[in-house]
Design a protein around this motif. Structure first.
Motif, PDB file in Angstrom:
ATOM      1  N   ARG A   1       0.708  -1.153  -0.388  1.00 10.37           N
ATOM      2  CA  ARG A   1       0.250   0.491   0.271  1.00 10.37           C
ATOM      3  C   ARG A   1       1.014   1.551  -0.285  1.00 10.37           C
TER       4      ARG A   1
ATOM      5  N   ILE B   1     -11.363  -0.826   4.175  1.00 13.80           N
ATOM      6  CA  ILE B   1     -10.020   0.064   3.590  1.00 13.80           C
ATOM      7  C   ILE B   1      -9.616  -0.491   2.435  1.00 13.80           C
ATOM      8  N   ASN B   2      -9.281  -1.668   2.673  1.00 14.70           N
ATOM      9  CA  ASN B   2      -9.132  -2.652   1.581  1.00 14.70           C
ATOM     10  C   ASN B   2      -9.208  -2.787  -0.091  1.00 14.70           C
TER      11      ASN B   2
ATOM     12  N   SER C   1      -1.154   0.622   8.774  1.00 14.69           N
ATOM     13  CA  SER C   1      -1.455   0.397   8.039  1.00 14.69           C
ATOM     14  C   SER C   1      -2.922   0.840   8.130  1.00 14.69           C
ATOM     15  N   LEU C   2      -3.598   0.970   9.614  1.00 14.56           N
ATOM     16  CA  LEU C   2      -4.803   1.718   9.825  1.00 14.56           C
ATOM     17  C   LEU C   2      -4.742   3.032   9.864  1.00 14.56           C
TER      18      LEU C   2
ATOM     19  N   THR D   1      -4.908   5.765   6.679  1.00 10.34           N
ATOM     20  CA  THR D   1      -5.977   5.650   6.308  1.00 10.34           C
ATOM     21  C   THR D   1      -6.305   6.726   5.167  1.00 10.34           C
TER      22      THR D   1
END
Length: 500
Positions: A41, A191-192, A286-287, A290
């Motif tokens: 990401r 989110i993914n 990762s969170l 966002t």
């Protein structure tokens, strides 16, 4: 009659899409493993040469442990994946070619990740999200004013009742770790899906880019009509596709900076719950990333759209319809003459034609032509004799020149012979002002070097100099002492003419 034939056609159409073609191939696990290892990401593009090298390294590692892998090298595989619409190659900001995953590859990775996830997503969090979404959309879809007011009054009453309960000291039910994990899994699943959604919008804009340019190149309309159609297509650029319309709606929502900041604060609050201690550092990063993910996706789409507008504008500005028509007319005349020639020419007949025009046999071409202004006499000089300064005297000019070696030598010999000075510095400081210029120090050092008297200097002394304008300046110079022999050698030194 059953509709199995229609269902079969629909399924076959789905399998013909690049996403399912990727999952249906023999080397699908290897391809997806390479994509997962090379892209992330935070790393959306990889330099072309670097990805070729990485794929070669992956192939060598798998062969070393006895795994069955494709026989092609990294470069050939990347080109094949690009032709299969799983990779997209573009030129980066630095001019280097880069690979990035297409929306089809991102969808395949997301599907594999969802199938390999241990936690089931059918949970209270997922159902709550569905119910809240349905309630919100139903409120928006209902045109009845009274019904919408009743819905809002009911929501206000529920919120006010909860607020009053908390204000009166009511108990706050903390969410359990299990509930937070279920909500986190639901949130991560949503989110993914964002990268592939943004990539589909980019690809839709790029596809429209290619289509519009192709249409313009094939146009035979006047330039005014081409411009009108260009402006019409540009105005409807984001509303002409489902992806563009969805992005426009999301972009209008995400332009609210207060909403973005609130989203960031809510993510921080989620990570302050004790369940977050069970997450890995990568999951927490990762969170929290966002918001950056959303901003990066929007920037990529806007960059693609701006590139489309720039390319089309340059194409319209540089497109010469008259020249294109002249070339087309010339090609038609060539075809007509060729058809006439073929009526009498044999099957092996040839015709000599120069691909490039020949050069002219000219020794020299004039580069400049006669210009009367270039041969005009220059303007007369202005008479400034009344303003000219007085000429300098010989003495003034000598003061601006080099050291007065002969006068300086005689003065030093006299000072040491009479015993008035013990060092060259003392002798210098006792001279007249016209012999104490800073440049005279160089003359003294030159003469001291000629009689080999500098090597014994082991200390410094101060020379008081006087410039021609009357200002004073001090210099630190090695202390030089002269014995009788050196004084005699200085007296016999042939200094020659003064270096004026």
């Amino acid at each position: 009659m059953s509709d199995i034939a229609g269902e079969l056609a629909r399924v076959r159409e789905a399998f013909d899409k690049p996403t399912l073609r990727l999952l249906d191939r023999k080397w699908a696990p290897f391809v997806l493993a390479v994509f997962t290892s090379s892209f992330s990401r935070d790393r959306r593009s990889v330099q072309a040469d670097l990805l070729h090298t990485q794929v070669d390294a992956y192939l060598a590692d798998l062969r070393s442990v006895g795994r069955d892998v494709p026989s092609k090298n990294g470069r050939a595989l990347c080109v094949q994946w690009m032709n299969d619409q799983w990779l997209y190659r573009e030129t980066g900001d630095g001019g280097d070619e880069q690979y990035s995953l297409t929306s089809h590859a991102l969808e395949a990775l997301l599907l594999v990740a969802s199938l390999s996830r241990d936690r089931a997503l059918i949970s209270e969090s997922r159902l709550t999200t569905i119910v809240d979404t349905v309630r919100h959309r139903a409120t928006q879809a209902n045109p009845d004013r009274e019904d919408r007011i009743r819905r809002l009054d009911r929501e206000i009453a529920e919120k006010k009742g909860e607020r009053d309960r908390l204000a009166d000291g009511g108990e706050i039910a903390a969410a359990s770790n299990e509930q937070m994990h279920e909500g986190y899994a639901n949130l991560v699943d949503l989110i993914n899906q964002l990268p592939s959604d943004f990539k589909r919008v980019e690809e839709s804009v790029a596809g429209m880019h290619r289509q519009i340019v192709s249409d313009f190149r094939g146009e035979e309309l006047p330039i005014g009509e081409v411009l009108d159609e260009y402006l019409t297509k540009t105005d409807a650029l984001m509303s002409a596709t489902p992806e563009g319309r969805a992005f426009e709606g999301a972009f209008a929502l995400l332009r609210n900076d207060a909403l973005i900041q609130e989203l960031k604060n809510d993510l921080e609050t989620i990570l302050l719950h004790p369940f977050a201690l069970e997450l890995s550092a990568h999951d927490r990063r990762s969170l929290m990333g966002t918001v950056s993910l959303i901003r990066k996706g929007i920037d990529d789409v806007l960059t693609q759209r701006n590139g489309l507008t720039t390319t089309l504008r340059e194409h319209i500005v540089n497109h010469d319809v008259v020249q294109d028509r002249e070339l087309e007319r010339l090609l038609r005349e060539i075809n007509r003459e060729l058809a006439t020639w073929m009526q009498t020419a044999g099957p092996r007949s040839t015709v000599t034609a120069e691909l490039m025009p020949g050069t002219l046999d000219v020794d020299h071409l004039r580069e400049r032509f006669y210009d009367p202004a270039a041969h005009a006499a220059p303007p007369a000089l202005e008479d400034v004799s009344d303003e000219a300064p007085l000429p300098a005297t010989l003495g003034d000019m000598r003061q601006q020149g080099g050291p007065l070696l002969e006068e300086l030598r005689q003065a030093l010999v006299m000072a040491f012979t009479s015993g008035e000075a013990a060092s060259v510095g003392e002798a210098f400081n006792g001279l007249e002002a016209n012999l104490r210029r800073p440049v005279e120090i160089l003359g003294m050092l030159q003469m001291a070097t000629q009689i080999d008297a500098v090597h014994r200097a082991d200390a410094l002394e101060t020379f008081e100099t006087v410039r021609p304008d009357g200002s004073h300046q001090r210099f630190s110079v090695p202390r030089i002492l002269l014995n009788e022999d050196e004084t005699a050698a200085l007296a016999a030194l042939n200094s020659g003419s003064d270096d004026d």
